[in-house]
Design an enzyme around this catalytic site. Structure first.
Site, PDB file in Angstrom:
ATOM      1  N   LYS A 182     -15.727  -0.869  61.443  1.00  0.00           N
ATOM      2  CA  LYS A 182     -16.609  -1.511  62.427  1.00  0.00           C
ATOM      3  C   LYS A 182     -15.995  -2.847  62.787  1.00  0.00           C
ATOM      4  CE  LYS A 182     -21.286  -2.818  63.686  1.00  0.00           C
ATOM      5  NZ  LYS A 182     -20.883  -3.956  64.493  1.00  0.00           N
TER       6      LYS A 182
ATOM      7  N   ARG B 156     -17.621  -4.781  73.063  1.00  0.00           N
ATOM      8  CA  ARG B 156     -17.589  -3.369  73.452  1.00  0.00           C
ATOM      9  C   ARG B 156     -16.998  -3.267  74.848  1.00  0.00           C
ATOM     10  NH1 ARG B 156     -21.200   0.798  71.968  1.00  0.00           N
ATOM     11  NH2 ARG B 156     -20.326   2.778  72.639  1.00  0.00           N
TER      12      ARG B 156
ATOM     13  N   PHE C 209     -12.347   4.225  70.231  1.00  0.00           N
ATOM     14  CA  PHE C 209     -13.008   5.118  69.286  1.00  0.00           C
ATOM     15  C   PHE C 209     -13.711   6.308  69.921  1.00  0.00           C
ATOM     16  CE2 PHE C 209     -15.747   1.255  69.630  1.00  0.00           C
ATOM     17  CZ  PHE C 209     -16.792   1.815  70.339  1.00  0.00           C
TER      18      PHE C 209
ATOM     19  N   ARG D 179     -20.521  -3.866  77.635  1.00  0.00           N
ATOM     20  CA  ARG D 179     -21.692  -3.122  77.209  1.00  0.00           C
ATOM     21  C   ARG D 179     -22.836  -3.234  78.218  1.00  0.00           C
ATOM     22  NH1 ARG D 179     -23.738  -4.010  71.177  1.00  0.00           N
ATOM     23  NH2 ARG D 179     -25.924  -3.517  71.411  1.00  0.00           N
TER      24      ARG D 179
ATOM     25  N   GLU E  81     -13.527  -1.176  71.275  1.00  0.00           N
ATOM     26  CA  GLU E  81     -13.932  -2.541  70.947  1.00  0.00           C
ATOM     27  C   GLU E  81     -12.720  -3.449  71.102  1.00  0.00           C
ATOM     28  OE1 GLU E  81     -17.137  -3.085  70.035  1.00  0.00           O
ATOM     29  OE2 GLU E  81     -17.157  -5.002  68.974  1.00  0.00           O
TER      30      GLU E  81
END
Ligand code: AMP
Length: 572
Positions: free
Chosen positions: A249, A254, A339, A269, A299
């Site tokens: 993480k 984002r 991701f 985001r 990210e």
């Protein structure tokens, strides 16, 4: 379609603040709108001739607009200034002046939605020599042939401030009721396209079927999928049927990357276009993504030049200031960890499982060292192995892990339990129970939360530090209530300093291991230790601990100081 129909609806919207009434007005307007005009009508109702995620402005300021109003109305700039001071809204000023003028001319051309839309939309494209005058002329052209009411809304549209109180979200219900489709279906389509004009057009032309046909497309940001939080690895495994994918993480921003041929666009985001903020990533992304067209999710992280480790989020944010980009580019290199994949050439990936998407992602990315990576991942069903991975993630400087359900599709705009963030629980404290408060609902008749105390090394007294009402199962609470009853007191125990009112007190004997998010300073009138815990959470009972051995005020103070140091470090 005549623009006056739109202006009339805008006027009604401005006049009412009722949610239902506004819905009705928009739904009526949409019903009246020929399908080929739907997109324009929706965009103009939202205030701009392009969707919100397109970072464009008309580029026309108040002063220029005043000139356009002067030109169209025949009134002098001084008169306009004077009225502006009275009314405070150039839209209304234009309306008043044109109303006066119309009494003389009484002639209006029939202004169409298309004409207004096109002229306003084209404003940013007018550049180069004489562009200011040409912009003014283009607006004046609209105002000259508009009714006073139309003029009010044209002026406000150009200024980017329509003032009719219609936010994006409202369109969902209005579209649903105008075309008799379910609000959920409308919302789902919006999550994929982030564009109500597209959604409305799809329903207007194809009904519910039209909606279903809508899908993600390059250039339109997709509402990102979000994560729920899990407290423990066991919880993750329980929720994910025993096995899951665990990814680092990362703590950054984002970013959704859209590739269309040579063109790369980055959306945040919140679906703002951030492409210009990260010029040094564009070329690497172009190289890294193999398909001609793709949408990938990732990210963006700042990297410390000297240590090569990820830096705190705040550092990345510094780059947001445009004038600093150039300088920051040299100082703070950024890297993107991908991701997920939402689209790869002709294949829309949203309905595919996590495993399938991950495989495609690995296949379509050529990692560019130091710039574009695929996030490290481990599939596991072994808590020990996961714990080690977590420890390593924290060691490298990441926030923890993100657990992903292997079978889950990409749920645009949703925060569900198929993505779970797993951050470390901070140190725990051993605290002693000194008072209880009755629970409510299901927990009535039992103590639902407990006041916990720490021990002062110097005086040997117990001083309260938190009231803890979470982390217990119903069974726990029943059992603890029984234990409590045996040592219950009417008043606080003489060794305990407590200011909070409890339903009952007890001898300081039962020790709870308690987790928390943060230690805070607390007024003495609330907690006598002068410290408090944020988000306290019961972990387990410590039968092996005597009250004399619990965490002390002095220890908690030290932990607080360390925490503040840590926080200060991540701030710089
Ligand atoms: P939060 O912002 O605390 O709700 O955590 C979810 C956020 O973590 C996402 O929106 C991403 O910005 C970020 N994130 C970091 N690493 C990952 C990852 N491997 N997968 C998904 N999201 C991630």
């Amino acid at each position: 379609m005549r623009y006056v129909v739109l202006a009339d609806a805008f006027e009604k919207l401005e006049q009412t603040s009722s949610y239902l009434k506004k819905n009705e007005v928009i739904a009526d307007l949409l019903k009246k709108t020929p399908p080929e005009e739907t997109e324009r009508v929706v965009l103009l109702t939202l205030g701009k001739p392009w969707p919100a995620y397109v970072s464009k402005e008309t580029g026309v300021g108040l002063q220029q607009l005043k000139k356009a109003v002067a030109k169209a109305s025949g009134y002098s700039p001084t008169e306009i200034e004077r009225l502006m001071r009275q009314v405070g809204d150039l839209g209304k000023v234009a309306q008043q002046l044109l109303a006066k003028k119309r009494q003389v001319t009484l002639f209006t051309e029939r202004l169409t939605v298309e004409k207004v839309f096109e002229n306003v939309k084209n404003l940013p494209e007018i550049t180069g020599e004489g562009s200011v005058d040409r912009k003014i002329a283009s607006i004046a052209e609209l105002l000259t042939s508009s009714t006073p009411l139309e003029a009010k809304f044209i002026v406000r549209t150009v200024l980017g401030d329509l003032r009719i109180g219609v936010a994006e979200g409202r369109l969902r219900d209005a579209i649903a009721s105008a075309f008799g489709v379910s609000p959920d279906a409308v919302e789902h389509a919006y999550m994929l396209t982030t564009d109500y004009s597209m959604v409305a057009k799809a329903v207007a032309t194809g009904g519910e079927k039209g909606l279903e046909k809508l899908n993600v497309c390059v250039g339109h940001p997709v509402n990102p999928m979000l994560a729920q939080r899990a407290e423990t690895i066991d919880e993750v495994l329980r929720r994910m049927k025993g096995k899951a994918a665990f990814e680092l993480k990362l703590d950054g921003i984002r970013v959704q990357v859209h590739k269309d041929g040579d063109r790369i666009t980055l959306f945040t985001r919140r679906m703002e276009d951030y492409t210009k903020m990260f010029p040094d990533l564009i070329e690497p992304l172009r190289r890294a993504l193999k398909p001609k067209r793709a949408i990938v999710d990732g990210e963006l992280v700042a990297i410390d030049r000297t240590t090569g480790k990820p830096m705190p989020f705040q550092e990345v944010l510094k780059r947001r200031r445009k004038y600093e980009i150039k300088r920051a580019m040299g100082e703070i290199p950024v890297k993107i960890y991908l991701f997920d994949v939402l689209l790869s050439d002709g294949d829309v990936m949203l309905d595919k499982s996590y495993l399938e998407r991950r495989e495609v992602l690995e296949g379509i990315v050529n990692e560019v060292e130091g710039k574009v990576m695929v996030v490290e991942q481990k599939i596991s069903d072994k808590p020990d192995e996961i714990r080690k991975f977590m420890d390593r993630a924290l060691e490298i400087g990441h926030e923890g892990l993100l657990a992903k359900d292997l079978g889950a599709s990409y749920r645009a705009g949703r925060r569900e339990f198929v993505w779970l963030k797993l951050k470390p629980v901070l140190e725990t404290l051993d605290l002693v129970v000194v008072g209880g408060l009755y629970g409510k609902g299901k927990r009535a008749g039992y103590f639902g939360s407990y006041v916990l105390a720490t021990r002062d090394e110097e005086s040997g007294r117990f001083k309260t530090v938190t009231k803890c009402g979470s982390g217990y199962t119903d069974e726990d609470l029943k059992e603890f209530t029984k234990m409590f009853r045996k040592i219950q007191l009417k008043k606080p125990h003489p060794d305990v300093d407590i200011e909070l009112d409890c339903d009952a007190y007890c001898e300081p004997r039962i020790v709870f291991e308690t987790a928390y998010e943060e230690i805070q300073v607390s007024p003495e009138l609330k907690h006598t230790s002068k410290m408090g815990l944020r988000f306290p959470r019961f972990i387990r009972i410590r039968e092996d601990r005597r009250p004399e051995e619990i965490s002390t005020v002095q220890e908690i103070k030290r932990l607080f100081e360390q925490q503040e140091k840590r926080k200060a470090k991540t701030r710089h």
